[in-house]
Design a protein around this motif. Structure first.
Motif, mmCIF file in Angstrom:
data_model
loop_
_atom_site.group_PDB
_atom_site.id
_atom_site.type_symbol
_atom_site.label_atom_id
_atom_site.label_comp_id
_atom_site.label_asym_id
_atom_site.label_seq_id
_atom_site.Cartn_x
_atom_site.Cartn_y
_atom_site.Cartn_z
ATOM 1 N N VAL A 139 33.543 -81.455 -104.675
ATOM 2 C CA VAL A 139 33.644 -81.183 -103.597
ATOM 3 C C VAL A 139 34.694 -82.015 -102.706
ATOM 4 O O VAL A 139 35.732 -81.615 -102.476
ATOM 5 N N PHE A 140 34.437 -83.384 -102.988
ATOM 6 C CA PHE A 140 35.097 -84.354 -102.235
ATOM 7 C C PHE A 140 36.748 -84.283 -102.811
ATOM 8 O O PHE A 140 37.721 -84.310 -101.929
ATOM 9 N N LEU A 141 36.738 -84.509 -103.914
ATOM 10 C CA LEU A 141 38.196 -84.486 -104.497
ATOM 11 C C LEU A 141 38.877 -83.114 -104.496
ATOM 12 O O LEU A 141 40.359 -83.156 -104.057
ATOM 13 N N LEU A 142 38.159 -81.902 -104.595
ATOM 14 C CA LEU A 142 39.033 -80.811 -104.260
ATOM 15 C C LEU A 142 39.549 -80.686 -102.693
ATOM 16 O O LEU A 142 40.616 -79.984 -102.419
ATOM 17 N N SER A 143 38.514 -81.208 -101.915
ATOM 18 C CA SER A 143 38.752 -80.898 -100.379
ATOM 19 C C SER A 143 40.023 -82.275 -99.905
ATOM 20 O O SER A 143 40.945 -81.642 -99.348
ATOM 21 N N ARG A 144 39.632 -83.364 -100.235
ATOM 22 C CA ARG A 144 40.372 -84.385 -99.773
ATOM 23 C C ARG A 144 41.637 -84.849 -100.645
ATOM 24 O O ARG A 144 42.494 -85.172 -100.333
ATOM 25 N N MET A 145 41.665 -84.725 -101.827
ATOM 26 C CA MET A 145 42.559 -85.089 -102.876
ATOM 27 C C MET A 145 43.478 -83.746 -103.182
ATOM 28 O O MET A 145 44.600 -84.116 -103.340
ATOM 29 N N GLU A 146 42.934 -82.665 -103.210
ATOM 30 C CA GLU A 146 43.707 -81.428 -103.362
ATOM 31 C C GLU A 146 43.933 -80.604 -102.318
ATOM 32 O O GLU A 146 44.776 -79.907 -102.268
ATOM 33 N N GLY A 147 43.247 -81.053 -101.099
ATOM 34 C CA GLY A 147 43.696 -80.174 -99.844
ATOM 35 C C GLY A 147 43.097 -78.755 -99.895
ATOM 36 O O GLY A 147 43.707 -78.051 -98.983
ATOM 37 N N TRP A 166 27.826 -79.111 -96.300
ATOM 38 C CA TRP A 166 26.998 -80.312 -96.688
ATOM 39 C C TRP A 166 27.327 -81.445 -97.517
ATOM 40 O O TRP A 166 27.015 -82.566 -97.223
ATOM 41 N N HIS A 167 27.776 -80.844 -98.642
ATOM 42 C CA HIS A 167 28.180 -82.021 -99.928
ATOM 43 C C HIS A 167 29.307 -82.774 -99.107
ATOM 44 O O HIS A 167 29.076 -83.993 -99.424
ATOM 45 N N LEU A 168 30.369 -82.233 -98.573
ATOM 46 C CA LEU A 168 31.292 -83.031 -98.204
ATOM 47 C C LEU A 168 31.156 -84.012 -97.084
ATOM 48 O O LEU A 168 31.475 -85.136 -96.923
ATOM 49 N N MET A 169 30.245 -83.630 -96.423
ATOM 50 C CA MET A 169 29.676 -84.588 -95.158
ATOM 51 C C MET A 169 29.098 -85.506 -95.622
ATOM 52 O O MET A 169 29.444 -86.863 -95.397
ATOM 53 N N HIS A 170 28.021 -85.416 -96.648
ATOM 54 C CA HIS A 170 27.514 -86.588 -97.339
ATOM 55 C C HIS A 170 28.332 -87.641 -98.115
ATOM 56 O O HIS A 170 28.244 -88.652 -98.180
ATOM 57 N N ALA A 171 29.287 -86.839 -98.670
ATOM 58 C CA ALA A 171 30.419 -87.579 -99.523
ATOM 59 C C ALA A 171 31.187 -88.433 -98.536
ATOM 60 O O ALA A 171 31.397 -89.770 -98.774
ATOM 61 N N LEU A 172 31.629 -87.933 -97.413
ATOM 62 C CA LEU A 172 32.232 -88.856 -96.683
ATOM 63 C C LEU A 172 31.652 -89.889 -96.043
ATOM 64 O O LEU A 172 32.059 -91.228 -96.022
ATOM 65 N N ASN A 173 30.408 -89.762 -95.667
ATOM 66 C CA ASN A 173 29.595 -90.704 -95.135
ATOM 67 C C ASN A 173 29.278 -91.753 -96.080
ATOM 68 O O ASN A 173 29.501 -93.081 -95.687
ATOM 69 N N THR A 189 46.446 -98.941 -91.682
ATOM 70 C CA THR A 189 46.176 -97.960 -92.910
ATOM 71 C C THR A 189 45.106 -97.173 -92.647
ATOM 72 O O THR A 189 45.042 -95.859 -92.926
ATOM 73 N N ILE A 190 44.091 -97.623 -91.897
ATOM 74 C CA ILE A 190 42.853 -96.758 -91.533
ATOM 75 C C ILE A 190 43.247 -95.514 -90.518
ATOM 76 O O ILE A 190 42.914 -94.502 -90.827
ATOM 77 N N ILE A 191 44.113 -96.100 -89.646
ATOM 78 C CA ILE A 191 44.489 -95.021 -88.509
ATOM 79 C C ILE A 191 45.381 -93.929 -89.294
ATOM 80 O O ILE A 191 45.231 -92.689 -89.334
ATOM 81 N N LEU A 192 46.440 -94.291 -90.108
ATOM 82 C CA LEU A 192 47.399 -93.578 -90.772
ATOM 83 C C LEU A 192 46.646 -92.634 -91.807
ATOM 84 O O LEU A 192 46.843 -91.449 -92.063
ATOM 85 N N LEU A 193 45.884 -93.338 -92.700
ATOM 86 C CA LEU A 193 45.098 -92.526 -93.907
ATOM 87 C C LEU A 193 43.827 -92.258 -93.816
ATOM 88 O O LEU A 193 43.442 -91.245 -94.311
ATOM 89 N N GLY A 194 42.925 -93.036 -93.137
ATOM 90 C CA GLY A 194 41.673 -93.018 -93.036
ATOM 91 C C GLY A 194 41.510 -91.543 -92.201
ATOM 92 O O GLY A 194 40.351 -90.915 -92.712
ATOM 93 N N SER A 195 42.126 -91.214 -91.151
ATOM 94 C CA SER A 195 41.735 -90.034 -90.676
ATOM 95 C C SER A 195 41.878 -88.648 -91.437
ATOM 96 O O SER A 195 41.449 -87.701 -91.292
ATOM 97 N N PHE A 196 42.963 -88.766 -92.497
ATOM 98 C CA PHE A 196 43.201 -87.884 -93.359
ATOM 99 C C PHE A 196 42.005 -87.768 -94.182
ATOM 100 O O PHE A 196 41.578 -86.570 -94.695
ATOM 101 N N PHE A 197 41.358 -88.568 -94.703
ATOM 102 C CA PHE A 197 40.218 -88.632 -95.652
ATOM 103 C C PHE A 197 39.011 -88.274 -94.875
ATOM 104 O O PHE A 197 38.204 -87.667 -95.753
ATOM 105 N N PHE A 198 38.840 -88.907 -93.737
ATOM 106 C CA PHE A 198 37.410 -88.953 -93.239
ATOM 107 C C PHE A 198 37.193 -87.848 -92.114
ATOM 108 O O PHE A 198 36.019 -87.765 -91.805
ATOM 109 N N GLU A 199 38.301 -87.062 -91.588
ATOM 110 C CA GLU A 199 37.880 -86.214 -90.565
ATOM 111 C C GLU A 199 37.567 -84.820 -91.011
ATOM 112 O O GLU A 199 38.141 -84.433 -92.176
#
Length: 199
Positions: A139-147, A166-173, A189-199
């Motif tokens: 779920v995480f890879l498809l959502s955040r790595m593949e968009g 639900w899975h994505l929320m727990h993966a991000l946490n 780096t967190i500002i630029l890239l963290g928001s992409f991964f974790f919002e």
């Protein structure tokens, strides 16, 4: 006394713009254009992209000029508008790429030291993702790595959409904590890239 006068003049200027005064708006653009441009350039390496982002910032300020009547500190307001547009622009470019390791994208948006941190961040996130149980990892890879969106992931993995979220929320946490506990990455780096991964 001078600072109070300056504050009063700026408040009057903002009120004029809020009421649709284009001349006042032109004065505001002239005053802050270079500051916004330099701010954008600190995030992107391309002058033309920085110039385009600066233009977008002032277009948004004009389109939402009615809000200016309530603004207490225009510099703070300007910073927030600029930051949000810059991050949104970078996130969009990241999503448009086939892979987060795209070298041209890194060269375009990140300075050499930030490119290294970008590569390190992707590597660390992949390491953390490998520790996730299935289907959370997928779920995480498809959502955040593949968009991919939740509906696509739901069909792909045969899960209910709410289960995907639900899975994505727990993966991000989990990955936020993994980064915090095991690695040190610069604030930029967190500002630029963290928001992409974790919002």
């Amino acid at each position: 006394m001078n600072s109070n006068l300056k504050l009063s003049n700026e408040s009057d200027l903002l009120l004029s713009i809020a009421s649709g005064d284009e001349l006042s708006y032109s004065k505001l653009v002239e005053k802050y254009w270079q500051k916004v441009l330099q701010h954008a350039l600190s995030f992107v390496k391309s002058y033309s992209i920085a110039e385009e982002l600066t233009q977008d910032v002032f277009i948004q300020i004009w389109e939402k000029r009615d809000k200016l009547a309530e603004v207490k500190s225009f510099e703070n307001y300007l910073f927030i508008v600029s930051r949000n547009l810059i991050i949104s622009h970078i996130r969009k470019k990241l999503v448009e790429t086939d892979t987060l390791k795209d070298q041209k994208l890194q060269e375009l948006f990140l300075k050499p030291d930030e490119q290294f941190e970008f590569q390190e961040l992707v590597k660390i996130i992949n390491e953390g993702a490998a520790l996730l149980p299935e289907p959370r990892r997928s779920v995480f890879l498809l959502s955040r790595m593949e968009g991919k969106d939740a509906d696509y992931i739901s069909k792909k993995l045969g899960l209910a959409t709410r289960t995907v979220r639900w899975h994505l929320m727990h993966a991000l946490n989990f990955l936020r904590n993994y980064l915090h506990n095991h690695h040190i990455i610069s604030f930029l780096t967190i500002i630029l890239l963290g928001s992409f991964f974790f919002e």
